[in-house]
Design a protein around this motif. Structure first.
Motif, PDB file in Angstrom:
ATOM      1  N   MET A 191      -1.923   7.698  -4.503  1.00 45.70           N
ATOM      2  CA  MET A 191      -2.385   6.982  -3.314  1.00 45.70           C
ATOM      3  C   MET A 191      -2.052   7.762  -2.041  1.00 45.70           C
ATOM      4  N   LEU A 192      -0.911   8.444  -2.032  1.00 43.78           N
ATOM      5  CA  LEU A 192      -0.565   9.253  -0.868  1.00 43.78           C
ATOM      6  C   LEU A 192      -1.541  10.424  -0.713  1.00 43.78           C
ATOM      7  N   GLU A 193      -2.011  10.970  -1.826  1.00 45.59           N
ATOM      8  CA  GLU A 193      -3.020  12.031  -1.769  1.00 45.59           C
ATOM      9  C   GLU A 193      -4.320  11.499  -1.171  1.00 45.59           C
ATOM     10  N   PHE A 194      -4.682  10.263  -1.552  1.00 47.23           N
ATOM     11  CA  PHE A 194      -5.888   9.653  -0.984  1.00 47.23           C
ATOM     12  C   PHE A 194      -5.712   9.429   0.519  1.00 47.23           C
ATOM     13  N   ASN A 195      -4.529   9.008   0.916  1.00 55.04           N
ATOM     14  CA  ASN A 195      -4.230   8.807   2.338  1.00 55.04           C
ATOM     15  C   ASN A 195      -4.439  10.106   3.116  1.00 55.04           C
ATOM     16  N   ASP A 196      -3.917  11.212   2.580  1.00 54.96           N
ATOM     17  CA  ASP A 196      -4.080  12.507   3.248  1.00 54.96           C
ATOM     18  C   ASP A 196      -5.538  12.934   3.272  1.00 54.96           C
ATOM     19  N   TRP A 197      -6.226  12.745   2.147  1.00 53.41           N
ATOM     20  CA  TRP A 197      -7.645  13.127   2.069  1.00 53.41           C
ATOM     21  C   TRP A 197      -8.463  12.338   3.086  1.00 53.41           C
ATOM     22  N   SER A 227     -10.671  13.889   6.034  1.00 56.62           N
ATOM     23  CA  SER A 227     -12.108  13.833   5.804  1.00 56.62           C
ATOM     24  C   SER A 227     -12.828  12.839   6.698  1.00 56.62           C
ATOM     25  N   ALA A 228     -12.095  11.934   7.314  1.00 51.37           N
ATOM     26  CA  ALA A 228     -12.708  10.838   8.067  1.00 51.37           C
ATOM     27  C   ALA A 228     -13.735  11.291   9.093  1.00 51.37           C
ATOM     28  N   PRO A 229     -13.446  12.296   9.927  1.00 50.32           N
ATOM     29  CA  PRO A 229     -14.442  12.675  10.943  1.00 50.32           C
ATOM     30  C   PRO A 229     -15.782  13.080  10.341  1.00 50.32           C
ATOM     31  N   GLY A 230     -15.748  13.839   9.259  1.00 53.45           N
ATOM     32  CA  GLY A 230     -16.991  14.280   8.637  1.00 53.45           C
ATOM     33  C   GLY A 230     -17.721  13.185   7.884  1.00 53.45           C
ATOM     34  N   LEU A 231     -16.996  12.125   7.519  1.00 51.01           N
ATOM     35  CA  LEU A 231     -17.597  11.018   6.768  1.00 51.01           C
ATOM     36  C   LEU A 231     -18.062   9.884   7.675  1.00 51.01           C
ATOM     37  N   GLY A 232     -17.789   9.973   8.965  1.00 52.35           N
ATOM     38  CA  GLY A 232     -18.148   8.889   9.869  1.00 52.35           C
ATOM     39  C   GLY A 232     -17.240   7.686   9.735  1.00 52.35           C
ATOM     40  N   GLY A 287      -1.386   5.342   7.002  1.00 51.14           N
ATOM     41  CA  GLY A 287       0.016   5.297   7.388  1.00 51.14           C
ATOM     42  C   GLY A 287       0.692   6.608   7.067  1.00 51.14           C
ATOM     43  N   SER A 288       1.908   6.741   7.515  1.00 47.98           N
ATOM     44  CA  SER A 288       2.669   7.938   7.169  1.00 47.98           C
ATOM     45  C   SER A 288       3.037   7.881   5.692  1.00 47.98           C
ATOM     46  N   PRO A 289       3.211   9.033   5.046  1.00 49.85           N
ATOM     47  CA  PRO A 289       3.611   9.016   3.625  1.00 49.85           C
ATOM     48  C   PRO A 289       4.892   8.216   3.394  1.00 49.85           C
ATOM     49  N   GLU A 290       5.851   8.339   4.315  1.00 54.03           N
ATOM     50  CA  GLU A 290       7.119   7.638   4.152  1.00 54.03           C
ATOM     51  C   GLU A 290       6.927   6.122   4.191  1.00 54.03           C
ATOM     52  N   SER A 291       6.105   5.643   5.137  1.00 54.57           N
ATOM     53  CA  SER A 291       5.900   4.199   5.247  1.00 54.57           C
ATOM     54  C   SER A 291       5.141   3.653   4.050  1.00 54.57           C
ATOM     55  N   LEU A 292       4.111   4.369   3.605  1.00 54.51           N
ATOM     56  CA  LEU A 292       3.339   3.904   2.454  1.00 54.51           C
ATOM     57  C   LEU A 292       4.186   3.904   1.191  1.00 54.51           C
TER      58      LEU A 292
END
Length: 203
Positions: A161-167, A171-176, A135-140
């Protein structure tokens, strides 16, 4: 045959490093071989506040008889909080046991592929499919601040948790990991997307 796949039904040996080839487990002590149900695991992950827990009841109603929905926080107890690796291992063993009944497991909880893929219990699954709700940082931030006090969401924990959201987004494409942004999406529409994602990957 016991449901704990690490324990040999012939000699009772506990294998911390199970020997798995295909859908057969071999006991490292006595050499006994036994088949098991090797199914995919579905990890519905993402930061807190993105909608994972909300999806649980909605998906359970849609998938009755097809998959088993589990919420990882139920085992987030004092005995396991100090050792996250053991916590992940316990969940993989639990999911593998459930799958011996013939249904794949959908595990809802904050997890990333590096936390599962390196564990010995990973061998019990044909695949682990990851879908991250973000989600967006504001919504989370707003959702987490609105949670009841017993859930202990103070500002430092929210920022973490917002840092994890950004990470996870980066990172998602490289992690599958597949990603779905729930910021402006209704619960039902999110459930539709998750349901379609799972059904497309069911054996």
């Amino acid at each position: 045959m016991g449901l704990d796949l690490r324990i040999c039904p012939a000699c009772g040996e506990l294998a911390e490093q199970p020997i798995v080839e295909g859908a057969v487990i071999t006991c490292p002590k006595c050499g006994h071989e036994r088949p098991f149900r090797k199914l995919p695991l579905f990890a519905l992950t993402g930061p807190s506040g993105a909608g994972k827990s909300t999806m649980g009841p909605l998906l359970a109603a849609r998938f009755a008889g097809d998959v088993v929905l589990l919420e990882q926080d139920i085992l987030w107890i004092d005995a396991l909080r100090g050792d996250v690796t053991s916590f992940r291992s316990v969940w993989l063993r639990m999911a593998a046991m459930v799958q011996q009944n013939g249904r794949p497991v959908v595990l809802c909880g904050t997890v990333a592929p590096p936390e599962f893929e390196a564990l010995p219990e990973r061998a019990f699954f044909s695949d682990i499919h990851y879908l991250a709700l973000v989600g967006s940082p504001e919504s989370l931030r707003a959702r987490l601040r609105a949670r009841p006090a017993w859930r202990e969401w103070d500002e430092p924990r929210i920022e973490e948790m917002l840092e994890f959201n950004d990470w996870l987004r980066n990172s998602a494409p490289g992690l599958g990991v597949d990603v779905f942004d729930t910021t402006d999406v209704s619960r039902e529409a999110t459930a539709d997307h998750v349901e379609q994602w799972i059904r497309a990957r069911l054996p």
